[in-house]
Design a protein around this motif. Structure first.
Motif, PDB file in Angstrom:
ATOM      1  N   VAL A   1       0.844  -1.201   0.000  1.00 14.20           N
ATOM      2  CA  VAL A   1       0.000   0.000   0.000  1.00 14.20           C
ATOM      3  C   VAL A   1       0.875   1.244   0.000  1.00 14.20           C
ATOM      4  CG1 VAL A   1      -1.791   1.289   1.238  1.00 14.20           C
ATOM      5  CG2 VAL A   1      -1.732  -1.225   1.387  1.00 14.20           C
ATOM      6  N   TRP A   2       0.455   2.277  -0.745  1.00 12.73           N
ATOM      7  CA  TRP A   2       1.031   3.604  -0.530  1.00 12.73           C
ATOM      8  C   TRP A   2      -0.062   4.657  -0.635  1.00 12.73           C
ATOM      9  CZ3 TRP A   2       0.876   1.819  -5.474  1.00 12.73           C
ATOM     10  CH2 TRP A   2       0.771   2.727  -6.528  1.00 12.73           C
ATOM     11  N   MET A   3       0.119   5.711   0.149  1.00 12.54           N
ATOM     12  CA  MET A   3      -0.850   6.801   0.248  1.00 12.54           C
ATOM     13  C   MET A   3      -0.271   8.080  -0.354  1.00 12.54           C
ATOM     14  SD  MET A   3      -3.271   5.438   2.272  1.00 12.54           S
ATOM     15  CE  MET A   3      -3.397   4.056   3.420  1.00 12.54           C
ATOM     16  N   ALA A   4      -1.122   8.862  -0.993  1.00  8.11           N
ATOM     17  CA  ALA A   4      -0.703  10.175  -1.467  1.00  8.11           C
ATOM     18  C   ALA A   4      -0.842  11.204  -0.360  1.00  8.11           C
ATOM     19  CB  ALA A   4      -1.547  10.593  -2.669  1.00  8.11           C
ATOM     20  N   HIS A   5       0.170  12.053  -0.242  1.00  5.76           N
ATOM     21  CA  HIS A   5       0.192  13.259   0.596  1.00  5.76           C
ATOM     22  C   HIS A   5       0.665  12.992   2.025  1.00  5.76           C
ATOM     23  CE1 HIS A   5      -1.498  15.376  -2.726  1.00  5.76           C
ATOM     24  NE2 HIS A   5      -2.551  14.562  -2.754  1.00  5.76           N
ATOM     25  N   CYS A   6      -0.188  12.445   2.892  1.00  2.00           N
ATOM     26  CA  CYS A   6       0.226  12.136   4.269  1.00  2.00           C
ATOM     27  C   CYS A   6       0.848  13.352   4.951  1.00  2.00           C
ATOM     28  CB  CYS A   6       1.194  10.948   4.276  1.00  2.00           C
ATOM     29  SG  CYS A   6       0.453   9.438   3.637  1.00  2.00           S
ATOM     30  N   VAL A   7       0.141  14.466   4.894  1.00  2.07           N
ATOM     31  CA  VAL A   7       0.632  15.722   5.457  1.00  2.07           C
ATOM     32  C   VAL A   7       0.405  15.776   6.965  1.00  2.07           C
ATOM     33  CG1 VAL A   7       0.345  18.232   5.420  1.00  2.07           C
ATOM     34  CG2 VAL A   7       0.285  16.932   3.269  1.00  2.07           C
ATOM     35  N   HIS A   8      -0.786  15.402   7.395  1.00  2.00           N
ATOM     36  CA  HIS A   8      -1.173  15.575   8.801  1.00  2.00           C
ATOM     37  C   HIS A   8      -1.084  14.234   9.526  1.00  2.00           C
ATOM     38  CE1 HIS A   8      -2.323  19.742   8.180  1.00  2.00           C
ATOM     39  NE2 HIS A   8      -2.758  19.325   6.996  1.00  2.00           N
ATOM     40  N   MET A   9       0.138  13.885   9.925  1.00  6.35           N
ATOM     41  CA  MET A   9       0.393  12.625  10.611  1.00  6.35           C
ATOM     42  C   MET A   9       1.104  12.900  11.925  1.00  6.35           C
ATOM     43  SD  MET A   9       1.516  10.161   7.432  1.00  6.35           S
ATOM     44  CE  MET A   9       1.416   8.656   8.400  1.00  6.35           C
ATOM     45  N   ASN A  10       0.631  12.257  12.999  1.00  6.08           N
ATOM     46  CA  ASN A  10       1.313  12.384  14.276  1.00  6.08           C
ATOM     47  C   ASN A  10       2.332  11.250  14.430  1.00  6.08           C
ATOM     48  OD1 ASN A  10      -0.115  10.055  15.133  1.00  6.08           O
ATOM     49  ND2 ASN A  10      -1.817  11.316  15.904  1.00  6.08           N
ATOM     50  N   ASP A  11       3.008  11.212  15.567  1.00  5.15           N
ATOM     51  CA  ASP A  11       4.045  10.209  15.768  1.00  5.15           C
ATOM     52  C   ASP A  11       3.485   8.786  15.693  1.00  5.15           C
ATOM     53  OD1 ASP A  11       5.842  12.256  16.113  1.00  5.15           O
ATOM     54  OD2 ASP A  11       5.958  12.080  18.295  1.00  5.15           O
ATOM     55  N   ASP A  12       2.281   8.573  16.215  1.00 12.34           N
ATOM     56  CA  ASP A  12       1.677   7.239  16.166  1.00 12.34           C
ATOM     57  C   ASP A  12       1.357   6.830  14.733  1.00 12.34           C
ATOM     58  OD1 ASP A  12       1.822   6.994  18.915  1.00 12.34           O
ATOM     59  OD2 ASP A  12      -0.246   7.619  19.264  1.00 12.34           O
ATOM     60  N   ASP A  13       0.901   7.787  13.929  1.00 13.83           N
ATOM     61  CA  ASP A  13       0.624   7.495  12.517  1.00 13.83           C
ATOM     62  C   ASP A  13       1.898   7.067  11.798  1.00 13.83           C
ATOM     63  OD1 ASP A  13      -2.051   8.310  12.859  1.00 13.83           O
ATOM     64  OD2 ASP A  13      -1.571  10.387  12.358  1.00 13.83           O
ATOM     65  N   ILE A  14       2.968   7.818  12.016  1.00 13.43           N
ATOM     66  CA  ILE A  14       4.242   7.500  11.358  1.00 13.43           C
ATOM     67  C   ILE A  14       4.742   6.134  11.809  1.00 13.43           C
ATOM     68  CG2 ILE A  14       6.670   8.177  11.189  1.00 13.43           C
ATOM     69  CD1 ILE A  14       5.725  11.103  11.260  1.00 13.43           C
ATOM     70  N   ALA A  15       4.606   5.841  13.089  1.00 11.18           N
ATOM     71  CA  ALA A  15       5.029   4.527  13.597  1.00 11.18           C
ATOM     72  C   ALA A  15       4.226   3.397  12.961  1.00 11.18           C
ATOM     73  CB  ALA A  15       4.892   4.494  15.123  1.00 11.18           C
ATOM     74  N   ALA A  16       2.935   3.626  12.739  1.00 10.21           N
ATOM     75  CA  ALA A  16       2.097   2.603  12.102  1.00 10.21           C
ATOM     76  C   ALA A  16       2.527   2.358  10.663  1.00 10.21           C
ATOM     77  CB  ALA A  16       0.634   3.020  12.167  1.00 10.21           C
ATOM     78  N   PHE A  17       2.835   3.425   9.937  1.00  6.81           N
ATOM     79  CA  PHE A  17       3.323   3.281   8.567  1.00  6.81           C
ATOM     80  C   PHE A  17       4.658   2.538   8.550  1.00  6.81           C
ATOM     81  CE2 PHE A  17       1.107   6.071   5.279  1.00  6.81           C
ATOM     82  CZ  PHE A  17      -0.107   6.060   5.960  1.00  6.81           C
TER      83      PHE A  17
END
Length: 456
Positions: free
Chosen positions: A266-282
């Motif tokens: 999977v890949w997502m376009a943009h991903c501008v508004h990500m917190n630390d937990d979001d980045i860790a999940a990715f």
């Protein structure tokens, strides 16, 4: 097997060690890179059909675009001062009038601009399929084949119209069943899983605010059953974050996790508004990101946390995005803007280097598309997708570092671009299409679209 020899140029391989040669060579045999190294090419090579003197040039892997909307070539320059949601609402009624000739002309325009500027692998996310409009995905595939570019075609979809709480008007969406059936048909008809593939198909419902949860879940199941990748928009704006919390009771990343939309495929376009937990999940799941700095700035979406994504190990590539939100329509701009815009963020001058920017646009993009073993760096055995940039002209001759010249300088002229070992650009001009005819046809179709939209 015929060979092409390029020598006497600076070489940035973008391999795992970021190997560079101040003066080096690449030998192409058929559609693959045979050798890369310092100095001139080996003596005694057989079957050399062309020898290129690259003095004053930089040789790099071809640029890899990981997010685009070709059809928007016909609506550039509109809704100039809007945020994403207002911009979409303003343009959806026009986009819902597109047809096959329009999409074909728009795809040729979009592809011609990118290819002439060093893109060797293009990607498009097409999600608007008005009833009775013809074979829109087929029109894009035909255009890419004619221009000789490697192509990832994302069969998008929308099934959440405004009457059900979505953003697009009802007449611009499909039913869930129709979208899934058409996507599966596109895979069965067009997808090539071979290592040399010039065309691959991706499953790509548009976004959380234009797609039902059923379509998200079932699209993920379809993609994995068929062994293809998944792509969508994610975490682009604060408005999207608010929409997800109001509709799903959670943020975009948790919603994607809940619907099967995190993973190495999977890949997502943009991903501008990500917190630390979001980045860790990715990072934990290997989910990739298509960073689109120019479009994010045009729509005032914000600054993606690219340095933090990279530090966490998230795959990140670059995307042009649709040319209604990035009118330049070429990827070299994104190399420069990725570096400059990220230096406006928390990491300031330490955010990205010129070599990291080049990696985003080459190997990073190949990794996002799942093709890092085949393209994205200059290494023996990889496919011969490469670009020879002229750096001894007015715009670059006083920048001693060739990679800095390419990334920070003006758009560098392309002396030679090979895709699959075949020349597609020479001396800054397309070999596979008449640029003037492409521009004229796209202008005519843009005017026809504007006229039809005005009559509704």
């Amino acid at each position: 097997m015929h060979r092409i020899v390029i020598e006497n140029c600076a070489v940035a391989t973008v391999d795992a060690q970021d190997t560079e040669y101040a003066s080096g060579h690449v030998v192409v045999a058929g559609n693959r890179i045979e050798s890369v190294g310092p100095g001139p090419a080996p003596e005694g090579l057989e079957g050399v059909v062309r020898r290129v003197d690259g003095t004053g040039h930089l040789l790099t892997p071809g640029l890899v675009n990981t997010h685009h909307h070709f059809y928007q070539w016909l609506t550039r320059g509109l809704a100039q001062d809007h945020n994403l949601f207002d911009w979409l609402v303003a343009l959806y009624p026009t986009w819902a009038r597109i047809d096959e000739p329009m999409v074909y002309a728009a795809a040729r325009g979009s592809l011609a601009m990118m290819v002439r500027g060093g893109v060797t692998t293009a990607m498009d996310h097409h999600y608007v399929f008005p009833r009775g409009s013809g074979d829109l995905l087929g029109a894009e595939i035909r255009a890419a084949r004619e221009l000789g570019v490697r192509f990832t075609a994302a069969r998008g979809s929308m099934d959440l119209g405004s009457s059900d709480g979505g953003l697009p008007p009802d007449f611009a969406v499909e039913t869930t069943e129709d979208a899934l059936a058409a996507t599966e048909e596109a895979i069965d008809t067009h997808h090539d899983a071979s290592p040399d593939a010039m065309l691959r198909i991706v499953v790509a419902p548009c976004s959380p605010f234009s797609v039902t949860t059923d379509l998200m879940r079932e699209s993920a199941e379809l993609a994995r059953r068929k062994g293809v990748r998944l792509h969508t928009h994610g975490s682009e704006t604060v408005e999207e974050e608010k929409f997800c919390h109001e509709r799903f009771g959670t943020g975009p990343t948790d919603y994607f996790d809940r619907t099967g939309w995190l993973g190495e495929d999977v890949w997502m376009a943009h991903c501008v508004h990500m917190n630390d937990d979001d980045i860790a999940a990715f990072a934990r799941t290997g989910t990739g990101v298509a960073h689109c700095p120019s479009s994010n700035a045009r729509l005032a979406a914000g600054i993606a946390r690219v340095p933090d994504l990279l530090a966490a190990g998230v795959p990140v590539g670059l995307g042009v995005d649709g040319t209604a939100s990035n009118e330049s329509g070429e990827l070299h701009t994104e190399l420069r803007n990725a570096l400059l815009i990220n230096r406006l963020g928390d990491h300031r001058e330490k955010a990205l280097t010129v070599r990291q920017a080049l990696r985003l646009g080459t190997h990073g993009g190949a990794r996002v598309l799942g093709r890092q073993d085949e393209i994205g760096s200059l290494e023996p055995g990889k496919l011969a997708d490469l670009v020879l940039w002229r750096l001894d002209g007015l715009g670059h001759s006083t920048i001693a570092d060739p990679v800095a010249a390419l990334v920070l300088g003006a758009a560098a002229p392309v002396t030679l671009s090979l895709v699959n070992g075949e020349p597609v650009v020479e001396a800054g001009r397309l070999l596979t299409a008449d640029e003037d005819a492409v521009a004229r046809d796209a202008r005519d179709e843009a005017r026809r679209l504007a006229r039809i939209a005005a009559e509704e």
